[in-house]
Scaffold this active site. Sequence first.
Site: not given
Ligand SMILES: CC[C@H](C(=O)O)C(=O)SCCNC(=O)CCNC(=O)[C@H](O)C(C)(C)COP(=O)(O)OP(=O)(O)OC[C@H]1O[C@@H](n2cnc3c(N)ncnc32)[C@H](O)[C@@H]1OP(=O)(O)O
Ligand SMILES: [Co+2]
Length: 147
Positions: A8, A87, A136
């Site tokens: 997905h 993602h 993921e």
């Molecule tokens: C599990 C249920 C369901 C499933 O399919 O089964 C799901 O998919 S649930 C989906 C939601 N859960 C998650 O996303 C868990 C993993 N995500 C994380 O751990 C955080 O969201 C993380 C670490 C990716 C980002 O954390 P946070 O937003 O606190 O950090 P920053 O905003 O400081 O970002 C750091 C850096 O990463 C870039 N960033 C953030 N999110 C994304 C993204 N979705 N795609 C690409 N890049 C991302 C952000 O721009 C920052 O970059 P920088 O250059 O430092 O600005």
């Molecule tokens: Co998902």
Amino acid sequence: MQLGRFNHIGVAVPDIEEAIAFYRDVLGAKQITEPFDLPEQGVKVCFVNTPGHDGTEGTQVELLAPLDETSPVANFIAKNPLGGQHHVCFEVPDIEAARAEFEAAGKRILGPTRIGAHGTPIFFLHPKDMLGQLTEIMESPKEGALH
Ligand SMILES: CC[C@H](C(=O)O)C(=O)SCCNC(=O)CCNC(=O)[C@H](O)C(C)(C)COP(=O)(O)OP(=O)(O)OC[C@H]1O[C@@H](n2cnc3c(N)ncnc32)[C@H](O)[C@@H]1OP(=O)(O)O
Ligand SMILES: [Co+2]
């Protein structure tokens, strides 16, 4: 690594009911699941099933809304108020073997392996280690399991 099916694409949305109406009325989606909460993941989620092509199985758009301000999606929405592509999710045959391979390759794994929205084990890889794409990894459902 044994890359499996593209399971997905996760799309973050501020309002899941509005997003469902959009996919139904603007994009003509015919199969959208009922939203359900995943409190342990901090999200309300539903799936838009997309048709396959050339005899291949379709895939899904996973619509994700934050359950509260601590949700991992909340920060994304704060930065991207309209929501957007969040993602991608690929299947692997063995989640533990995949985790060990990514760790050995020095990729940052975000948190523990846990059960995802399809009821199978998943983990996430940091976008900065994955060509900018939050990724993921999900263990393929066992034959016959609903997914
Ligand atoms: C599990 C249920 C369901 C499933 O399919 O089964 C799901 O998919 S649930 C989906 C939601 N859960 C998650 O996303 C868990 C993993 N995500 C994380 O751990 C955080 O969201 C993380 C670490 C990716 C980002 O954390 P946070 O937003 O606190 O950090 P920053 O905003 O400081 O970002 C750091 C850096 O990463 C870039 N960033 C953030 N999110 C994304 C993204 N979705 N795609 C690409 N890049 C991302 C952000 O721009 C920052 O970059 P920088 O250059 O430092 O600005
Ligand atoms: Co998902």
